[in-house]
Write a protein that holds these residues in place. Sequence first.
Motif, PDB file in Angstrom:
ATOM      1  N   ALA A  27     -13.456  -8.491   3.773  1.00 26.04           N
ATOM      2  CA  ALA A  27     -13.569  -7.882   5.092  1.00 26.04           C
ATOM      3  C   ALA A  27     -15.002  -7.900   5.585  1.00 26.04           C
ATOM      4  N   SER A  28     -15.140  -7.980   6.902  1.00 27.79           N
ATOM      5  CA  SER A  28     -16.415  -7.786   7.583  1.00 27.79           C
ATOM      6  C   SER A  28     -16.182  -6.679   8.608  1.00 27.79           C
ATOM      7  N   ASP A  29     -17.171  -6.421   9.448  1.00 25.81           N
ATOM      8  CA  ASP A  29     -16.992  -5.370  10.445  1.00 25.81           C
ATOM      9  C   ASP A  29     -16.120  -5.812  11.615  1.00 25.81           C
ATOM     10  N   ARG A  30     -15.725  -7.111  11.668  1.00 27.40           N
ATOM     11  CA  ARG A  30     -14.898  -7.622  12.766  1.00 27.40           C
ATOM     12  C   ARG A  30     -13.576  -8.231  12.314  1.00 27.40           C
ATOM     13  N   TYR A  31     -13.563  -8.797  11.109  1.00 22.42           N
ATOM     14  CA  TYR A  31     -12.400  -9.539  10.627  1.00 22.42           C
ATOM     15  C   TYR A  31     -12.100  -9.153   9.188  1.00 22.42           C
ATOM     16  N   PHE A  32     -10.868  -9.384   8.791  1.00 24.96           N
ATOM     17  CA  PHE A  32     -10.565  -9.360   7.365  1.00 24.96           C
ATOM     18  C   PHE A  32      -9.650 -10.527   7.037  1.00 24.96           C
ATOM     19  N   VAL A  33      -9.720 -10.928   5.779  1.00 27.95           N
ATOM     20  CA  VAL A  33      -9.041 -12.131   5.307  1.00 27.95           C
ATOM     21  C   VAL A  33      -8.116 -11.743   4.164  1.00 27.95           C
ATOM     22  N   VAL A  34      -6.922 -12.325   4.185  1.00 28.57           N
ATOM     23  CA  VAL A  34      -5.931 -12.089   3.139  1.00 28.57           C
ATOM     24  C   VAL A  34      -5.571 -13.435   2.517  1.00 28.57           C
ATOM     25  N   GLY A  35      -5.765 -13.552   1.209  1.00 28.31           N
ATOM     26  CA  GLY A  35      -5.368 -14.761   0.493  1.00 28.31           C
ATOM     27  C   GLY A  35      -3.948 -14.639  -0.011  1.00 28.31           C
ATOM     28  N   VAL A  88     -11.631 -15.474  -1.645  1.00 33.17           N
ATOM     29  CA  VAL A  88     -11.969 -15.503  -0.218  1.00 33.17           C
ATOM     30  C   VAL A  88     -13.170 -14.602   0.042  1.00 33.17           C
ATOM     31  N   SER A  89     -13.910 -14.942   1.093  1.00 27.72           N
ATOM     32  CA  SER A  89     -15.018 -14.124   1.569  1.00 27.72           C
ATOM     33  C   SER A  89     -15.144 -14.378   3.068  1.00 27.72           C
ATOM     34  N   GLY A  99     -22.866 -17.765  21.963  1.00 27.89           N
ATOM     35  CA  GLY A  99     -21.452 -18.039  21.778  1.00 27.89           C
ATOM     36  C   GLY A  99     -20.674 -16.836  21.284  1.00 27.89           C
ATOM     37  N   PRO A 100     -19.344 -16.920  21.314  1.00 25.48           N
ATOM     38  CA  PRO A 100     -18.511 -15.820  20.818  1.00 25.48           C
ATOM     39  C   PRO A 100     -18.653 -15.673  19.308  1.00 25.48           C
ATOM     40  N   ILE A 101     -18.352 -14.502  18.833  1.00 24.43           N
ATOM     41  CA  ILE A 101     -18.462 -14.236  17.395  1.00 24.43           C
ATOM     42  C   ILE A 101     -17.101 -14.443  16.745  1.00 24.43           C
ATOM     43  N   GLY A 102     -17.028 -15.426  15.880  1.00 25.59           N
ATOM     44  CA  GLY A 102     -15.825 -15.706  15.117  1.00 25.59           C
ATOM     45  C   GLY A 102     -16.020 -15.297  13.668  1.00 25.59           C
ATOM     46  N   ALA A 103     -15.251 -15.911  12.792  1.00 23.94           N
ATOM     47  CA  ALA A 103     -15.315 -15.611  11.366  1.00 23.94           C
ATOM     48  C   ALA A 103     -15.663 -16.878  10.594  1.00 23.94           C
ATOM     49  N   LEU A 104     -16.620 -16.777   9.677  1.00 26.10           N
ATOM     50  CA  LEU A 104     -16.909 -17.858   8.741  1.00 26.10           C
ATOM     51  C   LEU A 104     -16.274 -17.443   7.419  1.00 26.10           C
ATOM     52  N   VAL A 105     -15.299 -18.236   6.975  1.00 28.25           N
ATOM     53  CA  VAL A 105     -14.475 -17.878   5.820  1.00 28.25           C
ATOM     54  C   VAL A 105     -14.736 -18.854   4.677  1.00 28.25           C
ATOM     55  N   ALA A 106     -15.051 -18.319   3.512  1.00 28.57           N
ATOM     56  CA  ALA A 106     -15.179 -19.130   2.304  1.00 28.57           C
ATOM     57  C   ALA A 106     -13.878 -18.999   1.516  1.00 28.57           C
ATOM     58  N   VAL A 107     -13.394 -20.127   0.980  1.00 32.66           N
ATOM     59  CA  VAL A 107     -12.114 -20.157   0.259  1.00 32.66           C
ATOM     60  C   VAL A 107     -12.281 -20.988  -1.010  1.00 32.66           C
ATOM     61  N   GLY A 108     -11.756 -20.512  -2.109  1.00 29.25           N
ATOM     62  CA  GLY A 108     -11.727 -21.282  -3.342  1.00 29.25           C
ATOM     63  C   GLY A 108     -10.312 -21.699  -3.687  1.00 29.25           C
ATOM     64  N   SER A 109     -10.190 -22.869  -4.326  1.00 23.90           N
ATOM     65  CA  SER A 109      -8.876 -23.336  -4.783  1.00 23.90           C
ATOM     66  C   SER A 109      -9.025 -24.050  -6.123  1.00 23.90           C
ATOM     67  N   TRP A 110      -7.917 -24.220  -6.822  1.00 22.40           N
ATOM     68  CA  TRP A 110      -7.905 -24.874  -8.134  1.00 22.40           C
ATOM     69  C   TRP A 110      -7.571 -26.352  -7.982  1.00 22.40           C
ATOM     70  N   GLU A 111      -8.092 -26.971  -6.959  1.00 21.93           N
ATOM     71  CA  GLU A 111      -7.817 -28.363  -6.621  1.00 21.93           C
ATOM     72  C   GLU A 111      -8.096 -29.300  -7.805  1.00 21.93           C
ATOM     73  N   HIS A 123     -14.163 -24.311   0.135  1.00 24.52           N
ATOM     74  CA  HIS A 123     -14.156 -24.642   1.554  1.00 24.52           C
ATOM     75  C   HIS A 123     -14.942 -23.591   2.325  1.00 24.52           C
ATOM     76  N   LEU A 124     -15.587 -24.025   3.392  1.00 28.18           N
ATOM     77  CA  LEU A 124     -16.215 -23.130   4.346  1.00 28.18           C
ATOM     78  C   LEU A 124     -15.585 -23.449   5.699  1.00 28.18           C
ATOM     79  N   VAL A 125     -14.898 -22.472   6.284  1.00 25.47           N
ATOM     80  CA  VAL A 125     -14.067 -22.698   7.468  1.00 25.47           C
ATOM     81  C   VAL A 125     -14.466 -21.714   8.568  1.00 25.47           C
ATOM     82  N   TYR A 126     -14.668 -22.237   9.780  1.00 21.71           N
ATOM     83  CA  TYR A 126     -14.945 -21.391  10.940  1.00 21.71           C
ATOM     84  C   TYR A 126     -13.637 -21.126  11.671  1.00 21.71           C
ATOM     85  N   VAL A 127     -13.391 -19.865  11.987  1.00 24.05           N
ATOM     86  CA  VAL A 127     -12.231 -19.456  12.780  1.00 24.05           C
ATOM     87  C   VAL A 127     -12.768 -18.788  14.040  1.00 24.05           C
TER      88      VAL A 127
END
Length: 188
Positions: A27-35, A88-89, A99-111, A123-127
């Motif tokens: 979670a951040s002060d604007r978004y939260f992420v659920v894996g 996730v982070s 610009g507008p404030i979105g979310a920068l999300v870090a994701v790990g996988s067992w690829e 992965h580093l993903v902008y939403v």
Amino acid sequence: VTVFHQDTPGVSGTREIQDSFGQTLAASDRYFVVGSPGESIQQNTEGMVHVFSHAFVDGRPSPVAAFHQDTPGISGVAEEGDSFGWSVSVVPYRQSPRGPIGALVAVGSWEAVGEAANAGMAHLVYVSPTGDVSQRAAVTQDTPGLTGAPAADDYLGYDVVVATVDPYSKVATLRSAVWAVSVPGEDG
């Protein structure tokens, strides 16, 4: 207190046995992420990540976006056992000074990387605030500049953290965003 899941209106996916929705949270002060690292995509147990805003509608958080390795632009392939979203982070992120404030999300996988099962990928993903998803980076130990080489059970991305180093703002920018990725299975 509120309860929501993948059968809640607006939440992507379908509630299924072993989805593990909520196994990882950030979670951040604007978004939260659920894996949801057990989510089935194209008949494979591959994983999915959900991004929500703190704005509530009908007593539940507002879904912003959901993505997985079959989402256009996200690296990797939906494969059995990838566990995308194992870690996730999130940090608020602004792509340009006004610009507008979105979310920068870090994701790990067992690829799997080549023949190395569970070598791992991060992965580093902008939403964007409107739900547009775009990958900013993806790394494995095959990525130039990273130490080591992909090996079975390295688990690169077992833990991921994204943050800002700007002491005056909680919002990350291209200059202030930092990303850390663990590789707990690495020999030595």
